[in-house]
Design a protein around this motif. Structure first.
Motif, mmCIF file in Angstrom:
data_model
loop_
_atom_site.group_PDB
_atom_site.id
_atom_site.type_symbol
_atom_site.label_atom_id
_atom_site.label_comp_id
_atom_site.label_asym_id
_atom_site.label_seq_id
_atom_site.Cartn_x
_atom_site.Cartn_y
_atom_site.Cartn_z
ATOM 1 N N ALA A 272 0.829 -1.204 0.000
ATOM 2 C CA ALA A 272 0.000 0.000 0.000
ATOM 3 C C ALA A 272 0.865 1.257 0.000
ATOM 4 O O ALA A 272 0.609 2.202 -0.761
ATOM 5 N N VAL A 273 1.901 1.274 0.844
ATOM 6 C CA VAL A 273 2.796 2.430 0.889
ATOM 7 C C VAL A 273 3.589 2.531 -0.410
ATOM 8 O O VAL A 273 3.773 3.629 -0.970
ATOM 9 N N ARG A 274 4.046 1.391 -0.925
ATOM 10 C CA ARG A 274 4.810 1.397 -2.178
ATOM 11 C C ARG A 274 3.968 1.954 -3.333
ATOM 12 O O ARG A 274 4.451 2.766 -4.135
ATOM 13 N N ALA A 275 2.717 1.538 -3.423
ATOM 14 C CA ALA A 275 1.837 2.038 -4.482
ATOM 15 C C ALA A 275 1.651 3.544 -4.366
ATOM 16 O O ALA A 275 1.657 4.269 -5.374
ATOM 17 N N GLN A 276 1.487 4.019 -3.135
ATOM 18 C CA GLN A 276 1.330 5.460 -2.922
ATOM 19 C C GLN A 276 2.592 6.203 -3.352
ATOM 20 O O GLN A 276 2.517 7.250 -4.025
#
Length: 321
Positions: free
Chosen positions: A274-278
């Protein structure tokens, strides 16, 4: 397929370009034709033989972070992955090759506008910087020191601390030129590798230290913590710290200091993704900057490692097949 393995532990010259059979994706895996391969600090540590006690052997196929196009999927994987451009984590092996396999849960589709080189520069390092600051309980207004800020983890940590409202973001680096570049990314003060500065306005202590370096200088960096300061060690590119560094914590017992190591392995996979996608979306929009030092062909991997060993790299070295 073309690949790079460790022929002999030690110097970069021990890397060898070889021909290997293309891997076949197993259940839950995808096969990626690589377009960009990240060259990380852990690759150099493995290459030197420092992790041989953990099962790494000569002949090891290096590489953990790739970007490219999915060309096949294994049993149980949605066929719609085929043909998609992705970032992928391959574990601690398999990336220095024209094709590599990864577990589908370690694969993330790339947004339009993000290059493969930028993806492998940010994909692994960005989440380390993010979750390390979270582990340190960083809060707006606090002073932050990033030791070893010229690598991809440090560069991202500087940006995240600055936009998170840090009262000051100090960095250690090896030259004025690198210091100037780090100021452009959000650093407010530049220290030398020992943590010293001629700037009378430079902070003399810190609430948070994010350390990529480790090594013999770690105890002195611990001394720079304010009362209730938090120190998070995310790498040891400068070698392991002295075994007795904990005596500094005991000496300053009344300062209530905290020391922690951090590996993104301890973060649940969905949270990492989730953080990587953001972060990928922010980088594609130009809101989070990536720094690619150089892009070299795969058969010049030893040259990339020599540059890292010499301390010449600012950002991330990237290989292309």
């Amino acid at each position: 397929m073309k690949a790079v393995v460790i022929r002999t532990f030690g110097a970069p010259e021990g890397l060898e370009v070889v021909g290997l059979p293309a891997p076949v994706p197993g259940p839950g895996q995808v096969l990626v034709a690589t377009e960009a391969i990240g060259v990380g600090g852990v690759d150099a540590v493995i290459r030197r033989g420092a992790l041989a006690e953990h099962g790494f052997r000569e002949g090891h196929l290096l590489g953990s972070e790739i970007a490219g196009t999915v060309i096949a999927v294994g049993e149980g994987v949605d066929a719609s992955w085929t043909g998609r451009r992705v970032w992928a984590f391959t574990g601690l092996s398999g990336g220095y090759a024209e094709q590599a396999v990864a577990r589908v849960e370690d694969v993330l589709a790339l947004p339009d506008g993000l290059s493969g080189a930028d993806a492998v520069t940010l994909g692994g390092s960005g989440i380390v910087a993010h979750f390390a600051l979270r582990k340190a309980h960083f809060a707006p207004g606090e002073t932050v020191l990033v030791r070893g800020a010229a690598g991809s983890i440090g560069i991202t940590a500087v940006q995240l601390a600055a936009r998170g409202g840090a009262g000051a973001v100090a960095v250690t680096t090896s030259s004025e030129e690198r210091g100037a570049r780090l100021r452009e990314l959000g650093a407010t003060h530049v220290l030398d590798r020992s943590g010293r500065s001629d700037d009378p306005d430079a902070p003399t202590g810190f609430d948070v230290v994010i350390d990529v370096v480790g090594g013999p200088g770690l105890p002195d960096a611990l001394d720079a913590l304010h009362a209730n300061g938090r120190y998070v060690l995310v790498g040891v590119v400068g070698g392991r710290p002295p075994e007795d560094f904990g005596t500094r914590l005991m000496r300053d017992f009344r300062k209530s200091l905290s020391f922690a190591t951090f590996s993104s392995d301890t973060v649940p996979g969905p949270d990492r993704q989730a953080v990587r996608a953001q972060q990928f979306a922010e980088a594609a929009r130009g809101e989070l900057r990536t720094v690619v030092h150089d892009v070299l062909p795969l058969d010049r991997a030893s040259e990339a490692h020599r540059a890292m060993d010499a301390g010449e790299v600012f950002g991330r070295m990237v290989l292309t097949p």
